[in-house]
Design an enzyme around this catalytic site. Sequence first.
Site, mmCIF file in Angstrom:
data_model
loop_
_atom_site.group_PDB
_atom_site.id
_atom_site.type_symbol
_atom_site.label_atom_id
_atom_site.label_comp_id
_atom_site.label_asym_id
_atom_site.label_seq_id
_atom_site.Cartn_x
_atom_site.Cartn_y
_atom_site.Cartn_z
ATOM 1 N N LYS A 52 -10.972 2.147 -0.030
ATOM 2 C CA LYS A 52 -10.912 1.098 -1.063
ATOM 3 C C LYS A 52 -11.528 -0.202 -0.529
ATOM 4 O O LYS A 52 -12.239 -0.899 -1.251
ATOM 5 C CB LYS A 52 -9.454 0.879 -1.494
ATOM 6 C CG LYS A 52 -8.925 2.047 -2.345
ATOM 7 C CD LYS A 52 -7.419 2.030 -2.519
ATOM 8 C CE LYS A 52 -6.942 3.327 -3.160
ATOM 9 N NZ LYS A 52 -5.470 3.436 -3.239
ATOM 10 N N GLN A 96 -0.125 0.858 -1.190
ATOM 11 C CA GLN A 96 -0.445 2.282 -1.035
ATOM 12 C C GLN A 96 0.840 3.108 -0.969
ATOM 13 O O GLN A 96 1.721 2.840 -0.163
ATOM 14 C CB GLN A 96 -1.288 2.485 0.240
ATOM 15 C CG GLN A 96 -1.807 3.894 0.412
ATOM 16 C CD GLN A 96 -2.790 4.318 -0.675
ATOM 17 O OE1 GLN A 96 -3.696 3.581 -1.037
ATOM 18 N NE2 GLN A 96 -2.595 5.508 -1.225
ATOM 19 N N ASP A 119 -3.265 -1.459 -9.978
ATOM 20 C CA ASP A 119 -2.977 -0.022 -10.027
ATOM 21 C C ASP A 119 -2.412 0.374 -11.396
ATOM 22 O O ASP A 119 -2.316 1.552 -11.721
ATOM 23 C CB ASP A 119 -1.952 0.355 -8.938
ATOM 24 C CG ASP A 119 -2.620 0.951 -7.705
ATOM 25 O OD1 ASP A 119 -3.750 1.461 -7.830
ATOM 26 O OD2 ASP A 119 -1.999 0.911 -6.621
#
Length: 286
Positions: A52, A96, A119
């Site tokens: 990312k 994460q 997200d």
Amino acid sequence: METLNGNKIAKLIKEDIKNEVIALKNAGKKTPHLAAILVGADGASMTYVNAKAKDCEEVGFDSTVLRFDASITEEELLAEVEKINQNPDIDGLIVQLPLPKHISEKKVTQTIDYHKDVDGFHPMNVGLMFKGLPAFLPATPYGIIKMFEITGIPLSGKHCVVIGRSDIVGKPMSALMLQKNCTVTVCHSRTEDIKKHTLQADIIIAAVGIPEYLKADMVKEGAIVIDVGITRVDAPENPKGYLLKGDVAYDELAPKCSYITPVPGGVGPMTRVGLLLNTLDAVKRK
Ligand code: NAP
């Protein structure tokens, strides 16, 4: 049969994003900045976070990776999230997953300012998405929708079977396909006779996490098959020691399909692009 090349489509979108970043800078606006929190040293999580950060660099975003030891307490981690919420230089924050067992993923997700929740896991964004209002969409379903849009595959009126009902893939995917005027069936581990449903499908989106779950005899001729699954399977002969397997028995199924995504190189790169699009959007919305 046509293979939907996620790498190629993602590259096109990344070019557009890069140009938008230049335009933002020329207009005196800030450079999009994504922060990622990584807790512990899980190999797959580290790979995802590094990828990312690399994507951000490629399109001209700033990125920051905040690494914490697995022993960090829930309270300490929530305080770190709050700090980023308050930091005006950071536009998007991802944490994460998975997190160590002593930390509630739900609490962490809900602590992120939903304006920075790129997200799309915060209940506020989930609600906005289900209502069809502007929201940060979860990256994988977003990437798949982009893939359909760019490829020009017509969705309206089609019967779509989504296998899997997770909060990050199956559920949002089914909502987005419904918004695209598909007739949607959602299957899961308690569904009786899944084959009966998949055989009816014009489009199948498999998000199960079982390698080669979807076999050729479960799919009708001409179906579109999107393989979300990624499972690491031991492969000592491979330099990495493992292979990535999708949920679809690709070799036996591909000849029957009108379109199919490979693993790797299908949904994975589109997911990464979904996150970049959300981060860009976070700046554009300001
Ligand atoms: P998850 O949270 O484990 O959900 C799996 C879903 O599959 C659940 O809804 C489960 O049903 C269902 N399921 C399990 N066994 C089944 C069976 N035998 N028949 C039918 N349904 C069954 O997984 P996820 O996070 O959605 O991810 C799914 C897969 O996609 C994983 O391989 C993951 O690594 C991959 N993934 C890939 C990307 C990408 O970028 N390509 C992104 C995210 C995830 P129940 O709800 O009844 O338990």
